[in-house]
Design an enzyme around this catalytic site. Sequence first.
Site, mmCIF file in Angstrom:
data_model
loop_
_atom_site.group_PDB
_atom_site.id
_atom_site.type_symbol
_atom_site.label_atom_id
_atom_site.label_comp_id
_atom_site.label_asym_id
_atom_site.label_seq_id
_atom_site.Cartn_x
_atom_site.Cartn_y
_atom_site.Cartn_z
ATOM 1 N N GLY A 57 30.085 52.386 20.176
ATOM 2 C CA GLY A 57 29.810 51.509 18.987
ATOM 3 C C GLY A 57 28.266 51.101 19.013
ATOM 4 O O GLY A 57 28.221 49.889 18.478
ATOM 5 N N SER A 88 29.123 56.459 34.211
ATOM 6 C CA SER A 88 28.597 56.259 32.775
ATOM 7 C C SER A 88 29.177 56.984 31.914
ATOM 8 O O SER A 88 28.683 57.770 31.109
ATOM 9 C CB SER A 88 27.194 56.506 32.855
ATOM 10 O OG SER A 88 26.289 56.102 31.618
ATOM 11 N N LEU A 113 30.339 56.028 28.999
ATOM 12 C CA LEU A 113 29.881 55.571 27.514
ATOM 13 C C LEU A 113 28.404 55.849 27.352
ATOM 14 O O LEU A 113 27.725 55.346 26.351
ATOM 15 C CB LEU A 113 30.280 54.344 27.248
ATOM 16 C CG LEU A 113 31.716 54.013 27.480
ATOM 17 C CD1 LEU A 113 32.140 52.658 26.984
ATOM 18 C CD2 LEU A 113 32.640 55.084 26.624
ATOM 19 N N TYR A 134 26.173 47.767 45.534
ATOM 20 C CA TYR A 134 26.441 46.872 44.285
ATOM 21 C C TYR A 134 26.759 45.374 44.461
ATOM 22 O O TYR A 134 26.882 44.779 45.741
ATOM 23 C CB TYR A 134 27.991 47.592 43.981
ATOM 24 C CG TYR A 134 27.970 48.753 43.246
ATOM 25 C CD1 TYR A 134 26.741 49.557 43.249
ATOM 26 C CD2 TYR A 134 29.253 49.416 43.025
ATOM 27 C CE1 TYR A 134 27.109 51.029 42.520
ATOM 28 C CE2 TYR A 134 29.266 50.704 42.745
ATOM 29 C CZ TYR A 134 27.999 51.415 42.256
ATOM 30 O OH TYR A 134 28.199 52.780 41.761
#
Length: 326
Positions: free
Chosen positions: A225, A216, A218, A53
């Site tokens: 949104g 993940s 979302l 990362y």
Amino acid sequence: MQYTHMGRAGLKVSRLALGTMNFGMSTDVADSFSIMDAAVDSGINYFDTADVYGGSQKPGLEKGYGISEQIIGDWLAKSGKRNRIVLATKVYEPMDTGPNDRRLSAYHIRRACDDSLRRLKTDHIDVYQMHHIDRQTPWEEIWQAMELLVQQGKVSYIGSSNFAGWDIATAQSSAMARHFMGLISEQSIYNLTARTIELEVIPACRHFGLGLVPWSPLGGGLLGGALQKAADGRRPGFKEKVDKHRAALEAYEGLCESLGERPADVATAWLLHNPIVTAPIVGPRTVAQLRESLRALDITLTPETLGKLDVIWPGPGGEAPGAYAW
């Protein structure tokens, strides 16, 4: 903050995990420090990172690797909060251009662990996760290397990530034959838009006593949104992704509005309602985003709402083989 056991292990972790993939990429050092401080203050004790990362994942651009771990290590040295967190990192991805600078050979595991410890400025990793399955390396070799790290006190527990159900079964069968605990967690992609693991990974986790750590949650932003974000045009290519799922998103965001909750919070709450889920990984880029994510812990979804979500975002039909056979 709520806490739960990581699978069958005695280890207790917060119901939300702090993901640090943004550290060093979209989040600078100062903001990363602030996010980690806010996470601990809110009760989050599970920090997830990986050796890869913080930098490019393209071959030939390996100099970016390790930045997330370095930022966490600097924060640990400055804050003195090492014993307040459960620190998880990963091994597998290429860390240099050599043929043995990747995957899960004993050669690479040993070197990668020592490098992670150096960057993290700590003497032990609480949960050392295999970032992907390596079907070119025998389990005898992998477990021997992991056992040695545990014996040396460099690692406390072992986890997996992106494993198939049969990979979990194979790994655990091999570990049990060696009288070794084996895996305590599996980190998989899992959200309302990606439910394939309900077929075999989740049943495998339940059977072998692994905690499930969804990444993940979302769906790459679709469940956060997305209709408004697509209208704003802030992310290249995002509108096309939204258009593909527009009907489902309109129904989903309408349902969230009727509940009086943000779509992102409903998506995370849906994961938390599943008893096999230990801690969804939230990856905030700002302290404000971190604090907003805590709302999901207080949302209770009724059976009626869960049913509506299944209609909007249908799963694979249950667990294998009942999902596709008599």
